[in-house]
Write an enzyme that holds these catalytic residues in place. Sequence first.
Site, PDB file in Angstrom:
ATOM      1  N   GLU A 126     -13.709 -23.333  32.427  1.00 42.86           N
ATOM      2  CA  GLU A 126     -13.794 -22.783  31.049  1.00 42.86           C
ATOM      3  C   GLU A 126     -12.538 -23.172  30.276  1.00 42.86           C
ATOM      4  O   GLU A 126     -11.866 -22.331  29.678  1.00 42.86           O
ATOM      5  CB  GLU A 126     -13.922 -21.257  31.107  1.00 42.86           C
ATOM      6  N   CYS A 157     -17.920 -10.899  29.743  1.00 47.02           N
ATOM      7  CA  CYS A 157     -16.758 -10.771  28.867  1.00 47.02           C
ATOM      8  C   CYS A 157     -17.152 -10.898  27.399  1.00 47.02           C
ATOM      9  O   CYS A 157     -16.601 -10.209  26.542  1.00 47.02           O
ATOM     10  CB  CYS A 157     -15.697 -11.806  29.216  1.00 47.02           C
TER      11      CYS A 157
END
Lengths: 657, 657
Positions: free
Chosen positions: B322, B418
Amino acid sequence: MIQTNLHASRPISFKQVKIEDDYWSVYTRLVRDTVIPYQWEALNDRVSDAEPSYAIRNFRIAAGHEEGEFGGFVFQDSDLAKWLEAVGYSLSVQPDPELEAIADGAIDLIADAQRPDGYLNTYFTIKAPEQRWTNLFDCHELYCAGHMIEAAVAYYEATGKRKLLDAMCRFADYIDTVFGPEPGKLRGYDGHQEIELALVKLYKTTGEEKYAKLAAFFINERGQEPNFLLAEWEKRGRTSHWQAGVTRKPDPAYNQAHKPVREQDVAVGHSVRAVYMYTAMADLAALTGDESLLEACRKLWRNMVDKQMYITGGIGSTHHGEAFSFDYDLPNDTVYAETCASIGLIFFAHRMLQIEADAAYADVLERALYNNVAGSMQRDGKHFFYVNPLEVWPEASEKNPGRHHVKPVRQKWFGCACCPPNVSRLLSSLGEYIYTTDDQTIYTHLYIGSEAEAALPGEAKVKLKQETDYPWNGAVRLTVALGEPRTFAIALRIPSWADGFEVKVNGQTLQPSDDDVRKGYLYVSRTWGDGDAIELALPMEARMVEANPSVRANAGKAAMTRGPLVYCLEETDNGSHLSAIAVKPDAKLEAVLEPDVLGGTVVLKGEGFRDDQADWSGELYRPFSRKAEPVALQWVPYSAWGNRGAGEMSVWFRMKE
Amino acid sequence: MIQTNLHASRPISFKQVKIEDDYWSVYTRLVRDTVIPYQWEALNDRVSDAEPSYAIRNFRIAAGHEEGEFGGFVFQDSDLAKWLEAVGYSLSVQPDPELEAIADGAIDLIADAQRPDGYLNTYFTIKAPEQRWTNLFDCHELYCAGHMIEAAVAYYEATGKRKLLDAMCRFADYIDTVFGPEPGKLRGYDGHQEIELALVKLYKTTGEEKYAKLAAFFINERGQEPNFLLAEWEKRGRTSHWQAGVTRKPDPAYNQAHKPVREQDVAVGHSVRAVYMYTAMADLAALTGDESLLEACRKLWRNMVDKQMYITGGIGSTHHGEAFSFDYDLPNDTVYAETCASIGLIFFAHRMLQIEADAAYADVLERALYNNVAGSMQRDGKHFFYVNPLEVWPEASEKNPGRHHVKPVRQKWFGCACCPPNVSRLLSSLGEYIYTTDDQTIYTHLYIGSEAEAALPGEAKVKLKQETDYPWNGAVRLTVALGEPRTFAIALRIPSWADGFEVKVNGQTLQPSDDDVRKGYLYVSRTWGDGDAIELALPMEARMVEANPSVRANAGKAAMTRGPLVYCLEETDNGSHLSAIAVKPDAKLEAVLEPDVLGGTVVLKGEGFRDDQADWSGELYRPFSRKAEPVALQWVPYSAWGNRGAGEMSVWFRMKE
């Protein structure tokens, strides 16, 4: 089982064809003089700075000549097998007593490593003798057997020496006691297809029909329910050779075992496994006249070639599983296009061509050979591409993990070294791909300078001498040498890229009728006498090619080609930021022989545009005002890329009026 | 340590700003009425067909209210924290006793789960109490603490209730006994930055300087030699929370711990970690006047914004880790551009804006907010994008493993969730991003219909009413309400996309001098009386934007924008094969309010070309003859894509004359 014979023609063996060709001799000499010796060093772990192979050492340990642990991948034996196969081809073309002695020594070692029951596999012998045949899914046992069988056949054909052939017959006989439909045998097959096509070769060389039957068993059993690979995985406790612990249910589509082969019509899964299987399917269809098998071959061929093949003849567009992804998904940058997969495509094309004399097969064979495969080897014979990209941005290969698999420079011997020895065995047997014959016709599939000897009916022989500067030039001269005049046809492939052709016999231009050109072959049928000559002229113009609009990656773009060659731009000739370059649809492309580029190469020169970078002052986005300047461009053959330092490379370019 | 104060301005708190805006009220109502209740259900594992969160259950187990095993990721606690933070913001805008009761109950549960020494983390409490602080690298202990501190501050600010705030002060006090430069303390920091910015908030709310000092310790210690994260990994026996067995040496660049923060000038590693850290660095620079820290912030900002940011305000271009990849590597199809990363970018921009009233920060804040972040949430408030692509081919997302991470439709609550609660806390505190003030100036950064109350020197208050149809229309009316006339400036952001502007005060057109516009703000300085009104008109034309030529992925392409909005084409309006579409550089793009598209949306209409697909007969390659037909195109805002079924979507289009 051998009921009929669908063969339209059979290859003239590599033993009967001697290549004398400016273009290919570079490669074949490289294989003979550099690749084969270098790979022997690699197999013996004597190449510094390269990952060790362990292959010879494993055989020494398995033979009891040395103590130690197995090294390398579970399929490491196949590297030695492919090397031996290449040596066989090479020796038949050019005797080399020293090399032959080395090969004989390797064969002695292999024989020593073979178990008394005929079994041969250094991994299981050294590491897990009690686990034989318990993990066909992962462990390549039959795959390695297949490669050693291919080596045995090639070495026997080349040298007449039976030691390895006899050993492999014993192995095959033993395998035949383990696998089969009979009660008590395993109704299974390998996770990596290869033995199927090898067993067909073994049958053809020995005449032992049981080998062909065993190949057919493996092919017919594949994908039947209950699925063997899944049942085996369950039985093992859901474990994998590659991962610790209990694993997720594997997908048999990866191994083309998701359904019976006759029901498969889309190329899926690991691309090398796929094309090796299709090759065996074509072999068996030809041997048995099985139309349903042939029809599956045709469908799978069409799917690959019409929907899943890069313009370079690369197949398998994702590195995840080295696999096909789906129709029209041909990304240039995250590409896989493994060298071995294109070699398997060539095998498959070669088999189909023998069943149907259709130039569509030879066109693809030529495309894969001249581009993907030829490009995989460095001109030093010591560095190889595994992945053959159509677009390279070296910084992205280094810094974007999704592109780490795309190498901007060829690598030395790999830990998993399937590709280099595969290239080596293909190129050293290249002679076999030029001609096929049947009773009335000699088919010329590839234009490669060579001398060949074909058998005509009634024990007569005809020699064919082919002279050409192909692929730089489309002029081909074929001279016939034979004792008595004989009537037969010489069929010349007219490549699909050729916009017309001219043909002369003994200086006289022919005016072929439409009937004379069938499925891409011009049939010149006459009574041939000694010294008769055909001159074929194929117009070799640079041309721009576009891709089907369903190929998202190439939308609005064109690739440059000339004859069988795909061209590319390299940073070394055209500067960095190749993406800033656009080509004019009506650009004149001039083909120029550049003696200084890679020892003499026809490059393409033409004008294009380059987006202006000078007036950017560091911002990332701004109102559209793309300014472009005319720029002179120079393309080189794709097969030659990456021989002059690392840099950007690209095949497809956007068009700009 | 608090030596000086670099703040140019401070935000008007979300408590003082009430949003009344046709465009954003849709989102803020959605968050209040749907997202927050839905997420509560998700935290309680009551959403069918979605992956369970386990978050509440973990707290119940840790509190001793229930027996069981820890569930979900090691950082699962942070989901509840982010939800509570959002609830805090939401309650301050719109009281809701029922919701407040639920939140109070959750806070009671959290307090019950807190250990007597102040420690709070359900994973370590339930599963590995003896392993506290032994794997900062992987285990997010301080990260979870940071989110709970942010929640405590928000909930206290909104409700005045101290229970969670006091609990988190105890936790922070305890952390302060564990970490620090003093002998016997850990000279370490978290693998995932977050606590640093949270501790600054805790300092600002409580006035306790030690919290700011602890934040500074974490920031200053990061990347120092010997590297804490590597030493910790060695000490643990080279193990990882995420992988079995001994692991390869991790790269601290992933955690921005590869060098001291003041020496960092390129955004690297995990993008959310990066921007959370930069935010804390800016906070600390502002608090302490540390010019070297501020300079590092500026360099990192410039690198991200000038070289590593998608036009949508997305950052982090690879899903591997990421992470950021490298300068100008902004692939549209294999993109990551995580929602949380853009939210962190907004945080960072917001902090920088307070240090320097430079519209460059607000432009990026606006870009990320109106495009990447707004687009991450479905219009039902129940589905979210984690990855925000600029090009979607649904079949590729499904069948090419390198694109599996790119989802063509938004997903329900994620196992690693998240993003949704991060969107929720950002949008529920959106009011805080509109204005900042200093002693002389009220800065207007965002154009969002709202009523705000700002404090002027000497305890005076001024109310600002903003009315606008932004982003559909560039007309903004600001009305001032105050008791006594006062002299101050109202600074209006002139977005970088605006090609000029017009401004009137009480109906009179102003002719601002060059000096009146500084760093993208027009300063209207005068004595303001009650009822005075500014009318700002920003020309909102559709325009085509090009990317720096170093962005290979966008070469020869343009994206359509209008005002702050990036536009895209969707299959539902324009058919499949969006790659076959090209746009005319001089195309007239008409902005049309379509009441039926997503409840009223300004779409762009214009003419382009579509490559002819009809005359292809199944072949994959053919000589270039690209024929294209004119075609009418309709763009929708990127933030609205994927709300009308799955299909292709694309932002960048090639140009064709």
